[in-house]
Design a protein around this motif. Structure first.
Motif, PDB file in Angstrom:
ATOM      1  N   SER A  74       0.799  -1.224   0.000  1.00 47.50           N
ATOM      2  CA  SER A  74       0.000   0.000   0.000  1.00 47.50           C
ATOM      3  C   SER A  74       0.833   1.276   0.000  1.00 47.50           C
ATOM      4  O   SER A  74       0.309   2.342  -0.308  1.00 47.50           O
ATOM      5  N   GLN A 100      -6.822   1.390 -10.513  1.00 46.56           N
ATOM      6  CA  GLN A 100      -7.247   0.994  -9.171  1.00 46.56           C
ATOM      7  C   GLN A 100      -8.580   0.256  -9.152  1.00 46.56           C
ATOM      8  O   GLN A 100      -8.672  -0.835  -8.582  1.00 46.56           O
ATOM      9  N   PRO A 101      -9.664   0.814  -9.714  1.00 49.48           N
ATOM     10  CA  PRO A 101     -10.923   0.064  -9.668  1.00 49.48           C
ATOM     11  C   PRO A 101     -10.903  -1.200 -10.520  1.00 49.48           C
ATOM     12  O   PRO A 101     -11.563  -2.190 -10.193  1.00 49.48           O
ATOM     13  N   GLY A 143      -8.926  -3.594  -8.508  1.00 45.05           N
ATOM     14  CA  GLY A 143      -9.758  -3.903  -7.349  1.00 45.05           C
ATOM     15  C   GLY A 143     -10.842  -4.911  -7.682  1.00 45.05           C
ATOM     16  O   GLY A 143     -11.118  -5.827  -6.896  1.00 45.05           O
ATOM     17  N   ASP A 169     -11.456  -8.707  -6.262  1.00 45.47           N
ATOM     18  CA  ASP A 169     -12.726  -9.247  -5.777  1.00 45.47           C
ATOM     19  C   ASP A 169     -13.012 -10.618  -6.382  1.00 45.47           C
ATOM     20  O   ASP A 169     -13.570 -11.505  -5.725  1.00 45.47           O
ATOM     21  N   TYR A 214      -3.318  -1.141  -2.299  1.00 44.82           N
ATOM     22  CA  TYR A 214      -4.393  -0.666  -1.424  1.00 44.82           C
ATOM     23  C   TYR A 214      -5.659  -1.517  -1.532  1.00 44.82           C
ATOM     24  O   TYR A 214      -6.209  -1.940  -0.504  1.00 44.82           O
ATOM     25  N   PRO A 215      -6.180  -1.815  -2.743  1.00 45.17           N
ATOM     26  CA  PRO A 215      -7.358  -2.696  -2.811  1.00 45.17           C
ATOM     27  C   PRO A 215      -7.102  -4.070  -2.206  1.00 45.17           C
ATOM     28  O   PRO A 215      -7.994  -4.651  -1.578  1.00 45.17           O
ATOM     29  N   SER A 275      -9.248  -5.626   0.837  1.00 45.21           N
ATOM     30  CA  SER A 275      -9.903  -6.922   0.640  1.00 45.21           C
ATOM     31  C   SER A 275      -9.492  -7.906   1.733  1.00 45.21           C
ATOM     32  O   SER A 275     -10.329  -8.646   2.277  1.00 45.21           O
ATOM     33  N   GLY A 332     -12.783  -4.520  -2.740  1.00 45.73           N
ATOM     34  CA  GLY A 332     -11.602  -4.179  -3.523  1.00 45.73           C
ATOM     35  C   GLY A 332     -11.878  -3.098  -4.543  1.00 45.73           C
ATOM     36  O   GLY A 332     -11.149  -2.107  -4.640  1.00 45.73           O
ATOM     37  N   SER A 333     -12.949  -3.258  -5.327  1.00 41.25           N
ATOM     38  CA  SER A 333     -13.263  -2.261  -6.354  1.00 41.25           C
ATOM     39  C   SER A 333     -13.739  -0.955  -5.732  1.00 41.25           C
ATOM     40  O   SER A 333     -13.463   0.131  -6.264  1.00 41.25           O
ATOM     41  N   ALA A 384     -12.736   0.293  -2.784  1.00 41.80           N
ATOM     42  CA  ALA A 384     -11.531   0.960  -2.307  1.00 41.80           C
ATOM     43  C   ALA A 384     -10.740   1.526  -3.482  1.00 41.80           C
ATOM     44  O   ALA A 384     -10.211   2.646  -3.409  1.00 41.80           O
ATOM     45  N   GLY A 385     -10.670   0.773  -4.582  1.00 36.43           N
ATOM     46  CA  GLY A 385      -9.987   1.278  -5.766  1.00 36.43           C
ATOM     47  C   GLY A 385     -10.656   2.503  -6.337  1.00 36.43           C
ATOM     48  O   GLY A 385      -9.996   3.430  -6.825  1.00 36.43           O
TER      49      GLY A 385
END
Length: 494
Positions: A41, A84-85, A88, A92, A138-139, A143, A413-414, A416-417
């Motif tokens: 992270s 990121q997403p 993320g 997931d 980070y994701p 998670s 995860g997504s 947070a992303g």
């Protein structure tokens, strides 16, 4: 999810209560996961902050003005905001381990490319690769937090969340100062070479400690692949790239970029509303007003934060005449105060109070920037950085806790992303504002123009906080819980 170091005794979860083993106490968070979570992270924060003191030397080396070196900032965040997403969502579906290992390997490759870059274009490409490489940390951490919360029955791992926030800010402390030291010893290329050993450490920790996915791999992989919304991801990418390219060059000659942005966004919306398993579930997101408000706050809060990080540092070197190492040291109070604030307030459940104080602190610090000039004493620069440290510590922690409490567990995860996407949109806006304010030279007049822009964004941040009824309800619920009987079941913040 299997244990990275061997099987753990577990029992079926009891809805609404902690998980127990053979009638014993609830299991604890597996602390062996913390080192890879932290290292992964912080890869993005260190690359975000270390470049702040390298922009001027890189500009001198390649004969590039601030308006061109700004792409070194924007390239990282363009890639990260997009990645990121996406990463993320992949986390997931496929779990954090494989995405973590793949992404962090890209960090090492980017470090090599940047170290030997022959021109600014290649250097920008290395920063793009760094952006994608730092997407998983980070994701993956969020998670893992959610899966451990479900395993242990502890739905509020405030200590671990605080540890992640402090780790990011500690690295931010090191970033500018370490960057100045590396530039003094080995030139600006050393700031890219640093990523090679960092990536090696992250890969080693991830391989040794991150849990392997359980279940039959072929069938699990096919099910996950079927849930991968590739058209949605492509349309999301087109929307974001067109928007950010326009923000970097808002000129009549780029009129087509807003058109592409709107068209791609409309197609993305239709796709996500009609598909069975969307990349970003707009139907759920539309009904989650608190989470949307958190994303908006993240955008404006970090617009101010990144404008200060890059604008103030460039002005300290060019407008005030400090060396890169001195400019890095001037930033130390900001991050040291931020760490202290996070440590002191990390376990407090109040999110509204943190955001109000954080927004107010940004406004005060922006007003102080208007007092700076080419002959300002160093102590005044330190005071400005110190005041900025208060919102630095509060805003990051409050936004992180907000998403953890507000997001759908299956899409942690997504979600947070996506917070990071909005944060990086803020960084892109800050980069555009900085380049526009300074032009060819980071002088005091440009710094004051930037400060007025930051004040406007800070006002929006404060208003978005004060008029959010969801935050007020959450604060009332938290107060009710503290005053109620000890046996009362704990409620979610949102």
């Amino acid at each position: 999810m299997s244990d990275p170091g061997g099987p753990r005794p577990s029992a079926d979860p009891v809805p609404g209560g902690p998980k127990e083993t053979s009638g014993g106490p609830a299991e604890r968070f597996d602390r062996r996961l913390i080192p890879p979570m932290i290292v992964g992270s912080v890869l993005n924060p260190i690359n975000s902050t270390i470049v702040a003191v390298a922009l001027v030397p890189i500009g001198v080396a390649f004969g590039a003005p601030p308006s061109q070196t700004a792409w070194l900032v924007s390239a990282l965040y363009l890639a990260t905001a997009l990645g990121q997403p996406v990463v993320g969502r992949l986390i997931d579906l496929f779990g954090p381990r494989r995405l973590f290992l793949l992404s962090t390997s890209l960090v090492g490759i980017a470090g090599l490319a940047g170290t030997f870059a022959p021109n600014l274009g290649v250097l920008i490409g290395a920063r793009v690769l760094l952006g994608f490489g730092t997407c998983a940390g980070y994701p993956a951490a969020m998670s893992l937090l959610r899966s451990e919360a479900e395993r242990t029955g502890d739905d509020s791992p405030a200590g671990v969340l605080t540890m992640l926030a402090i780790a990011g800010q500690t690295i931010a402390v090191i970033g500018p100062s370490l960057g100045g030291l590396l530039i003094g010893v080995g030139g600006w290329r050393a700031t890219f070479a640093l990523n090679i050993p960092l990536a090696a450490v992250a890969l080693l920790l991830g391989a040794l400690r991150l849990p392997r996915p359980t279940g039959p791999r072929p069938s699990r992989g096919r099910r996950a692949a079927a849930e991968l919304d590739l058209p949605g991801m492509a349309l999301f990418a087109a929307t974001l790239v067109a928007l950010l390219l326009f923000l970097m060059n808002p000129h009549p000659s780029t009129w087509y970029l807003p058109v592409v942005t709107v068209a791609a966004a409309a197609a993305f919306t239709l796709r996500e509303l009609r598909t069975g398993v969307p990349f970003i579930d707009l139907r759920v997101l539309r009904g989650n007003t608190p989470l949307l408000a958190t994303y908006a706050r993240g955008l404006v809060a970090y617009t101010v934060s990144y404008a200060f990080l890059y604008g103030f540092t460039q002005w300290a070197e060019e407008g005030r005449g400090l060396s890169p190492s001195q400019a890095g040291l001037v930033q130390l109070p900001l991050f040291l105060v931020g760490i202290g604030i996070s440590a002191l307030t990390g376990r407090r459940r109040s999110i509204l109070g943190k955001l109000v104080v954080g927004a107010t602190g940004q406004l005060v610090a922006c007003a102080l920037i208007l007092l700076l000039g080419a002959a300002s004493p160093v102590w005044l620069l330190l005071v400005v950085a110190l005041v900025f440290g208060v919102p630095q510590g509060l805003n990051n922690l409050a936004l992180q806790n907000s998403v953890y409490q507000q997001a759908d567990h299956a899409r942690m995860g997504s979600s947070a992303g996506l917070l990071r996407t909005f944060i990086y949109l803020g960084s892109m806006i800050a980069s555009v504002a900085t380049a526009s304010a300074f032009g060819q030279h980071a002088d005091t007049a440009g710094l004051h123009h930037l400060a007025w822009f930051m004040l406007g964004a800070g006002v929006w941040f404060l208003l978005l906080t004060l008029f959010d009824r969801g935050l007020r309800r959450a604060a009332a619920d938290a107060t009710s819980e503290r005053q109620g009987p000890a046996s009362r079941p704990r409620r979610r913040l949102f």
